[in-house]
Design a protein around this motif. Structure first.
Motif: not given
Length: 132
Positions: A102-126
């Motif tokens: 089975h595939f397993e999640a190893k990385h969780v990343n978040a970025r803004t729509r313009s490609g800048e890194s952002t807070n993954a927890d806040k993005c996941f909440a959205l």
């Protein structure tokens, strides 16, 4: 006698004269009620919206939590799922530890729509808020 009857009639008509009621005061028209548009604010980060809680899950388990992804890409033993909102993109990278495993999640990343890194927890909440 005619004059007395005429005077009586005039006197009676003066007594029964109706007066018009005072003019009603007019209220100014009510101002229209303006309801402000709600602004979309990221929900608070809770244990259920902690993006790191996705690590170790398989793709089906992630979809059970976050719904259908915007994009799924698979290359050999790597699978990537993207979840997009108006303000961010959540990327979950899965690895297959062995063929047919089975595939397993190893990385969780978040970025803004313009490609800048952002807070993954806040993005996941959205992401979760947009699913409701």
């Amino acid at each position: 006698m005619r004059y007395s009857l005429l005077l009586c009639a005039v006197a009676l008509s003066a007594c029964s004269a109706t007066t018009s009621p005072p003019p009603a005061t007019q209220q100014p028209p009510a101002a229209p009620v303006v309801t402000p548009k709600p602004t979309k604010v990221a929900p608070p980060v809770t244990p259920q919206t902690n993006a790191l809680s996705l690590k170790g899950l398989n793709p089906r388990e992630v979809q059970d939590i976050a719904g259908e992804p915007s994009l799924v890409r698979r290359d050999n033993n790597v699978q990537v799922m993207l979840y997009e909102t108006n303000s961010c993109v959540l990327e979950i990278v899965f690895y297959e530890p062995a063929p047919e495993a089975h595939f397993e999640a190893k990385h969780v990343n978040a970025r803004t729509r313009s490609g800048e890194s952002t807070n993954a927890d806040k993005c996941f909440a959205l992401v979760l808020a947009s699913e409701q």
